[in-house]
Design an enzyme around this catalytic site. Structure first.
Site, PDB file in Angstrom:
ATOM      1  N   ASP A   9      34.411  71.625  11.875  1.00 25.67           N
ATOM      2  CA  ASP A   9      34.342  70.049  11.634  1.00 25.67           C
ATOM      3  C   ASP A   9      35.509  69.675  10.828  1.00 25.67           C
ATOM      4  O   ASP A   9      36.372  70.334  10.592  1.00 25.67           O
ATOM      5  CB  ASP A   9      33.139  69.775  10.488  1.00 25.67           C
ATOM      6  CG  ASP A   9      32.449  68.514  10.098  1.00 25.67           C
ATOM      7  OD1 ASP A   9      32.711  67.725  11.023  1.00 25.67           O
ATOM      8  OD2 ASP A   9      32.254  68.363   8.962  1.00 25.67           O
ATOM      9  N   SER A  10      35.245  68.244  10.801  1.00 19.84           N
ATOM     10  CA  SER A  10      36.468  67.555  10.136  1.00 19.84           C
ATOM     11  C   SER A  10      36.859  67.944   8.437  1.00 19.84           C
ATOM     12  O   SER A  10      37.619  67.861   7.753  1.00 19.84           O
ATOM     13  CB  SER A  10      36.326  65.731  10.176  1.00 19.84           C
ATOM     14  OG  SER A  10      35.223  65.547   9.477  1.00 19.84           O
ATOM     15  N   TYR A  41      37.148  61.840  10.487  1.00 19.62           N
ATOM     16  CA  TYR A  41      37.558  61.591  12.004  1.00 19.62           C
ATOM     17  C   TYR A  41      36.948  60.415  12.622  1.00 19.62           C
ATOM     18  O   TYR A  41      37.356  60.056  13.636  1.00 19.62           O
ATOM     19  CB  TYR A  41      36.709  62.835  12.633  1.00 19.62           C
ATOM     20  CG  TYR A  41      37.740  63.889  12.815  1.00 19.62           C
ATOM     21  CD1 TYR A  41      38.632  64.281  12.289  1.00 19.62           C
ATOM     22  CD2 TYR A  41      37.133  64.990  13.419  1.00 19.62           C
ATOM     23  CE1 TYR A  41      39.395  65.225  12.330  1.00 19.62           C
ATOM     24  CE2 TYR A  41      37.821  66.281  13.843  1.00 19.62           C
ATOM     25  CZ  TYR A  41      39.091  66.270  13.087  1.00 19.62           C
ATOM     26  OH  TYR A  41      39.601  67.471  13.354  1.00 19.62           O
ATOM     27  N   GLY A  42      35.846  59.766  11.817  1.00 20.01           N
ATOM     28  CA  GLY A  42      35.557  58.519  12.312  1.00 20.01           C
ATOM     29  C   GLY A  42      36.467  57.158  11.990  1.00 20.01           C
ATOM     30  O   GLY A  42      35.986  56.345  12.958  1.00 20.01           O
ATOM     31  N   CYS A  73      30.430  68.332  14.457  1.00 15.15           N
ATOM     32  CA  CYS A  73      30.806  66.998  14.171  1.00 15.15           C
ATOM     33  C   CYS A  73      30.381  66.000  15.222  1.00 15.15           C
ATOM     34  O   CYS A  73      31.075  66.279  16.141  1.00 15.15           O
ATOM     35  CB  CYS A  73      32.411  66.976  13.791  1.00 15.15           C
ATOM     36  SG  CYS A  73      33.044  65.256  13.659  1.00 15.15           S
ATOM     37  N   ASN A  74      29.748  64.806  14.762  1.00 15.74           N
ATOM     38  CA  ASN A  74      29.308  63.950  15.907  1.00 15.74           C
ATOM     39  C   ASN A  74      30.287  63.323  16.102  1.00 15.74           C
ATOM     40  O   ASN A  74      30.612  62.930  17.603  1.00 15.74           O
ATOM     41  CB  ASN A  74      28.274  63.076  15.293  1.00 15.74           C
ATOM     42  CG  ASN A  74      26.869  63.638  14.912  1.00 15.74           C
ATOM     43  OD1 ASN A  74      26.774  64.293  13.785  1.00 15.74           O
ATOM     44  ND2 ASN A  74      26.194  63.491  15.944  1.00 15.74           N
ATOM     45  N   SER A  75      31.384  62.750  15.478  1.00 17.90           N
ATOM     46  CA  SER A  75      32.596  62.123  15.886  1.00 17.90           C
ATOM     47  C   SER A  75      33.331  62.790  17.108  1.00 17.90           C
ATOM     48  O   SER A  75      33.807  62.262  18.068  1.00 17.90           O
ATOM     49  CB  SER A  75      33.339  61.824  14.831  1.00 17.90           C
ATOM     50  OG  SER A  75      32.786  60.897  14.098  1.00 17.90           O
ATOM     51  N   CYS A 183      25.920  61.736  11.293  1.00 15.83           N
ATOM     52  CA  CYS A 183      27.026  62.529  10.975  1.00 15.83           C
ATOM     53  C   CYS A 183      26.696  63.815   9.913  1.00 15.83           C
ATOM     54  O   CYS A 183      25.810  63.931   9.254  1.00 15.83           O
ATOM     55  CB  CYS A 183      27.981  61.765   9.896  1.00 15.83           C
ATOM     56  SG  CYS A 183      29.497  62.402   9.112  1.00 15.83           S
ATOM     57  N   THR A 184      27.241  65.024  10.270  1.00 16.19           N
ATOM     58  CA  THR A 184      26.841  66.366   9.934  1.00 16.19           C
ATOM     59  C   THR A 184      26.836  66.261   8.138  1.00 16.19           C
ATOM     60  O   THR A 184      26.516  67.038   7.343  1.00 16.19           O
ATOM     61  CB  THR A 184      27.517  67.318  10.436  1.00 16.19           C
ATOM     62  OG1 THR A 184      28.764  67.220  10.212  1.00 16.19           O
ATOM     63  CG2 THR A 184      26.996  67.555  11.818  1.00 16.19           C
ATOM     64  N   HIS A 185      28.099  65.314   7.913  1.00 18.44           N
ATOM     65  CA  HIS A 185      28.183  65.204   6.332  1.00 18.44           C
ATOM     66  C   HIS A 185      27.019  64.506   5.706  1.00 18.44           C
ATOM     67  O   HIS A 185      26.551  64.947   4.454  1.00 18.44           O
ATOM     68  CB  HIS A 185      29.310  64.248   6.064  1.00 18.44           C
ATOM     69  CG  HIS A 185      30.747  64.704   6.257  1.00 18.44           C
ATOM     70  ND1 HIS A 185      31.398  65.045   7.412  1.00 18.44           N
ATOM     71  CD2 HIS A 185      31.535  65.200   5.209  1.00 18.44           C
ATOM     72  CE1 HIS A 185      32.418  65.648   6.918  1.00 18.44           C
ATOM     73  NE2 HIS A 185      32.605  65.746   5.616  1.00 18.44           N
TER      74      HIS A 185
END
Length: 263
Positions: A9-10, A41-42, A73-75, A183-185
């Protein structure tokens, strides 16, 4: 498939996905790699994101002899999976916003997607909506601020609930009954999001689905796997503070490694 599972992930958002995977596969070694030097990352342009992610992941896969890659990470998932699959000969699993299950359970036929600006605006996301939620009204809310709030929470800093209230105002003002955390965050802020939305909205993320996909790959190749010890390691591209080290330790990551980002 004899090496660790690499979860990428970011930042610390991928820990929400790691949690699901680790609960399913506690005996497997997992390497958590996060590119905090380029967070969030977005906000990155697509070519910078693709080049940076692919170079970093491929290099680390070779270094640790990973058996499977999870792009948590979705982005990144909306962009880098095809190129990663070209360059790697191991399974690569991405995350997809939970649009389909949200549309299936919504009573009001009005769902929301809370994600980074990049995920919200990409054609990939619109295709998901067209395919699985064409009979729903879908409200899209893009924010990178929520990513930074989640990162601050992981650093043991105080969360500003008023800031979250402002971000979620477009959702709170509607009859949305199901909100996709794209978003995984964001699952790391589930308690705060529930508080702001007064627990009136169902929150959905992709953690369970990703873990099930990883489990299926592992089970299909179980005869090739060596005995695992459940070792957990984390690598990052920018120095982290004590608060984040403590959070990683809470998840079981006590072996930490700083990785140099290629120019």
């Amino acid at each position: 498939m004899v090496g660790p599972i690499l979860v990428f992930d970011s930042g610390i958002g991928g820990l929400s996905v790691f949690d699901h995977i680790h609960s399913q596969l506690p005996q497997h070694d997992i390497y958590y790699l996060f590119d905090n030097a380029r967070l969030p990352y977005g906000d990155l342009n697509e070519q910078e994101l693709i080049h940076g992610c692919v170079e970093l992941i491929v290099r680390q896969v070779k270094a640790i002899r990973a058996s499977i890659v999870v792009v948590a990470c979705n982005s990144a998932s909306t962009l880098v999976l095809p190129e990663l699959r070209k360059q790697l000969d191991i399974p690569v699993v991405g995350v997809v916003p939970a649009i389909k299950p949200a549309a299936l359970i919504s009573i009001t036929r009005h769902i929301g997607l809370l994600a980074t600006p990049g995920t919200v605006t990409r054609q990939y996301t619109q295709d998901l909506i067209d395919s699985f939620a064409s009979d729903c009204k879908v409200t899209l809310v893009g924010t990178s601020d929520l990513v930074l709030i989640a990162e601050a929470k992981a650093q043991r800093k105080t969360v500003d609930i008023n800031q979250i209230e402002k971000i979620l105002a477009p959702i709170k003002a509607t009859d949305i009954d199901t909100l996709v955390l794209g978003c995984t965050h964001f699952p790391l802020l589930q308690q705060e999001i529930d508080q702001v939305l007064q627990q009136k909205v169902m929150l959905l993320d992709s953690g369970d689905a990703v873990a099930a996909r990883v489990l299926s790959f592992i089970e299909a190749n179980e005869e090739q796997c060596i005995t695992k010890k459940g070792n957990l390691q984390a690598g990052f591209t920018k120095d982290i503070d004590l608060g984040l080290e403590m959070t990683l330790a809470d998840y079981g990551f006590t072996q930490l490694q700083r990785i140099t980002v290629a120019n």
